[in-house]
Design an enzyme around this catalytic site. Sequence first.
Site, short mmCIF file in Angstrom:
data_model
loop_
_atom_site.label_atom_id
_atom_site.label_comp_id
_atom_site.label_asym_id
_atom_site.label_seq_id
_atom_site.Cartn_x
_atom_site.Cartn_y
_atom_site.Cartn_z
N ASP A 1 -9.60 4.70 -1.77
CA ASP A 1 -8.54 5.29 -2.59
C ASP A 1 -9.18 5.93 -3.82
O ASP A 1 -10.41 6.02 -3.91
CB ASP A 1 -7.50 4.22 -2.97
CG ASP A 1 -8.06 3.17 -3.92
OD1 ASP A 1 -9.28 3.19 -4.18
OD2 ASP A 1 -7.28 2.34 -4.41
N GLU B 1 0.83 -1.21 0.00
CA GLU B 1 0.00 0.00 0.00
C GLU B 1 0.86 1.26 0.00
O GLU B 1 0.54 2.23 -0.66
CB GLU B 1 -0.97 0.01 1.19
CG GLU B 1 -2.11 -0.99 1.07
CD GLU B 1 -3.04 -0.71 -0.12
OE1 GLU B 1 -3.04 0.42 -0.63
OE2 GLU B 1 -3.75 -1.64 -0.55
N TYR C 1 -6.43 6.12 4.86
CA TYR C 1 -6.62 5.12 3.80
C TYR C 1 -5.78 3.86 4.09
O TYR C 1 -6.30 2.74 4.07
CB TYR C 1 -6.27 5.68 2.40
CG TYR C 1 -6.14 4.53 1.44
CD1 TYR C 1 -7.28 3.88 0.97
CD2 TYR C 1 -4.89 4.02 1.07
CE1 TYR C 1 -7.19 2.77 0.16
CE2 TYR C 1 -4.78 2.91 0.26
CZ TYR C 1 -5.93 2.28 -0.19
OH TYR C 1 -5.83 1.17 -0.97
#
Length: 351
Positions: free
Chosen positions: A140, A39, A122
Site C-alpha cells: 500500500d 482493508e 493489494y
Amino acid sequence: MTMTHATRLLDWYDRHRRTLPWRAPAGKRSAPYLVWLSEIMLQQTTVATVGDYFHRFVKRWPTVEALAGAPIDEVLSAWAGLGYYARARNLHACARAVTEQHGGVFPRGEADLLALPGIGPYTAAAIRAIAFDEPASAVDGNVERVVARLFAIETPLPDAKAEINLRAAALVPQRRAGDYAQAMMDLGATVCTPRSPRCVICPLMAGCSARKRGIAEELPRRAPKAERPTRRGLAFVLTRRDGAVLLRKRPTKGLLGGMDEVPSSDWREGTLSIVEALKQAPVPARWKVLDGGIRHTFTHFHLELAVAHAVAATSGLAKLAPGSAWCTVDQMTERALPTVMRKVIEHAAKG
Ligand code: SF4
C-alpha cells in the site's frame, strides 16, 4: 539481507505493534471477513475514521453471510460518510459472491480472491498474508514509501511502482508473513512517515539507503499531478413546513451511484450562470439563492455548489418526479446521503 530485515522488523513489531479494532491479538490471526472489511474501508480513508464504521458494521453484520443478506440501501446508508460509494456497492457484491460461490468462506488463492468484486492485487495480498499467513506481498502507500526509501529508488511514482513491487516481494519472509505485512504497514504509519521520518528509532536504519544518503524525506518522488478542475452547479433545497427535504436518487452507475441527493443543476466547469441554473429547478417555487455555498473535493474534480432554498407550497406538489421523495428530519440519519449533500442541507439550514 532479507532475513535480517524481516527479523529486525518482526522484533520491532512484537514490541510496538499498533492495537487496531480489526487486528487479532499477538500470535492470533484475524478472520478473513474482518481483514477484508477493514482493508476495503481503509482504502483512501484514515485508520481513525474507519474505527467507528468497522465496529458498527461488524456489530450489525457479524458474518459475510449476514452482510450478503442485507439490503443494499442499508449497506450504503451505513457506509455514508466514508466516501467512494462504488466501494460499498462492491463490498456488498463481494459478500454475495463469497456467500454464493464459496459457501461463505473466503478463498485463500490469489486468483480466486482477484475474481471477487472490489478486490485488487493489494487487497488480495493483504487478505492472503494477514488472514492466511501466506507469503504475499501487500504494497500500500505506506509500504511503497518504506521500500522506496530502503532502496533509495529515485524514479518518480507511478513509474517506480514496478521496481518497488519487485523489491517489496523479495523482502517478504516465508514465516510470519502476516505479521510482517502488518509490521511494514505500522512502520510506514508510525516511523517511516511521509514527513520527518524517525530514522533514529527505525529497526531498518542500518540497511536503509535513503537514510545513508540523507534523502529519506524526499522519497518517494512523484510525477506532478494534473490539476483537479473545478465544476460548479446550483443545488435546490426544497423544504416542507415540517422541515422535510426533497431528495432524489442518483443513477446507479457513476459518481455517488444509487445514493440520495438534493436535486441540482448540471455540474460544469466554468462560471456558473444562476439564471440558467435556476431553469433546472426540480419544481416551480420561489427559489432564493443563498449567500456563499459549499465546496467538496472528489477524486477527479472540486465541486462548488451554490444553494437555492424554497419552502414548498402546500398545493402543486402532489406529483413528485419519479425517484424523488420527502425525507423528514428523523429519517435524515438513516438515508444514504453522501457528505457533499449533508453540507448542502446544513448550508440551507443556516440560511
Ligand atoms: Fe524510513 Fe528512516 Fe527507517 Fe529508512 S531508516 S526505513 S527512511 S524511517
